[in-house]
Design a protein around this motif. Structure first.
Motif, mmCIF file in Angstrom:
data_model
loop_
_atom_site.group_PDB
_atom_site.id
_atom_site.type_symbol
_atom_site.label_atom_id
_atom_site.label_comp_id
_atom_site.label_asym_id
_atom_site.label_seq_id
_atom_site.Cartn_x
_atom_site.Cartn_y
_atom_site.Cartn_z
ATOM 1 N N ASP A 67 36.718 -65.390 15.688
ATOM 2 C CA ASP A 67 35.646 -65.803 14.574
ATOM 3 C C ASP A 67 35.975 -65.165 13.245
ATOM 4 O OD1 ASP A 67 34.305 -67.357 16.421
ATOM 5 O OD2 ASP A 67 32.130 -65.869 16.017
ATOM 6 N N TYR A 70 39.631 -67.812 12.676
ATOM 7 C CA TYR A 70 39.632 -69.164 12.318
ATOM 8 C C TYR A 70 39.351 -69.599 10.957
ATOM 9 C CZ TYR A 70 37.784 -69.571 17.134
ATOM 10 O OH TYR A 70 37.562 -69.335 18.559
ATOM 11 N N GLY A 75 38.943 -75.130 11.854
ATOM 12 C CA GLY A 75 40.509 -74.038 12.405
ATOM 13 C C GLY A 75 40.451 -73.653 13.802
ATOM 14 N N LEU A 76 40.003 -74.227 14.650
ATOM 15 C CA LEU A 76 40.064 -73.619 16.108
ATOM 16 C C LEU A 76 41.701 -73.384 16.457
ATOM 17 C CD1 LEU A 76 38.174 -74.194 19.159
ATOM 18 C CD2 LEU A 76 40.564 -74.332 19.513
ATOM 19 N N GLY A 79 43.298 -70.726 14.096
ATOM 20 C CA GLY A 79 42.914 -69.459 14.385
ATOM 21 C C GLY A 79 43.657 -68.867 15.613
ATOM 22 N N TRP A 169 32.727 -78.486 15.835
ATOM 23 C CA TRP A 169 33.300 -77.428 16.591
ATOM 24 C C TRP A 169 33.283 -77.824 18.203
ATOM 25 C CZ3 TRP A 169 36.026 -73.593 14.628
ATOM 26 C CH2 TRP A 169 36.408 -72.851 15.621
#
Length: 193
Positions: A67, A70, A75-76, A79, A169
């Motif tokens: 967290d 990211y 931006g998963l 990250g 997400w």
């Protein structure tokens, strides 16, 4: 208020932390890497905090949440790439790593943090178990929990700031699960009610 023993989620997290603690001890390594993956609200952060609090090796453990890496709500993958380049690869080579915290309010990178290769590290976050990271994680955990429970926990934790972003997400998490099959990359699977 119910005791922890009456809370099935807390009990499952405590059992899982004990098992992972044993996994870490079995490695006989001074600086192991633990990767904890799962979808939003599954219990990754709570599990990582429990493990860090009872870290079984001498010295402290470095706990890093994706967290903090990211770069925004889309931006998963980015990250995870940052964790790989800034944390996991340097640590695996015995080099000092440096990662930059993502400032969600300003939507930019913020201060830097060092990662000591002599110490163990726990990296937790959606997307961290991939074919690219699997060789750098000594203990690899997949946290499984049903969507209704996960969504309720995530929204209770983050409130209205997360609600409008849940679907976008979740789509990134689905892509990760379909593409990377993180459950099969795990050395331990944890079921959380």
């Amino acid at each position: 208020m119910p005791s922890r023993s009456d809370d099935p989620v807390a009990a499952a997290l405590d059992r899982a932390a004990t098992l992972i603690e044993q996994d870490v001890l079995a490695l006989a390594a001074a600086n192991p890497v633990v990767l904890i993956d799962g979808r939003s609200g599954a219990g990754k952060t709570s599990l990582a905090a429990r493990l860090a609090a009872r870290w079984p090796l001498a010295g402290r453990v470095q706990l890093i949440a994706l967290d903090s890496l990211y770069p925004g709500w889309d931006g998963l993958d980015a990250g995870v790439d940052r964790a790989l380049e800034w944390i996991l690869r340097p640590h695996g080579r015995g080099y000092l790593g440096t990662w930059r915290r993502w400032d969600w309010e300003r939507e930019t990178e913020a201060e830097s943090h060092a990662v000591d290769p002599a110490l163990g590290v726990i990296v937790e976050g959606s997307g961290i178990l991939t074919p690219s990271t699997v060789g750098l994680g000594d203990v690899r955990v997949w946290v499984e929990s049903g969507e209704p429970a996960r969504k309720a926990r995530a929204l209770a934790r983050d409130g209205e700031t997360y609600r409008p972003h849940w679907d976008r997400w979740a789509a990134q998490e689905r892509l990760h699960v379909e593409r990377d099959d993180p459950r099969t990359l795990a050395t331990r699977i944890v079921e959380i009610p």
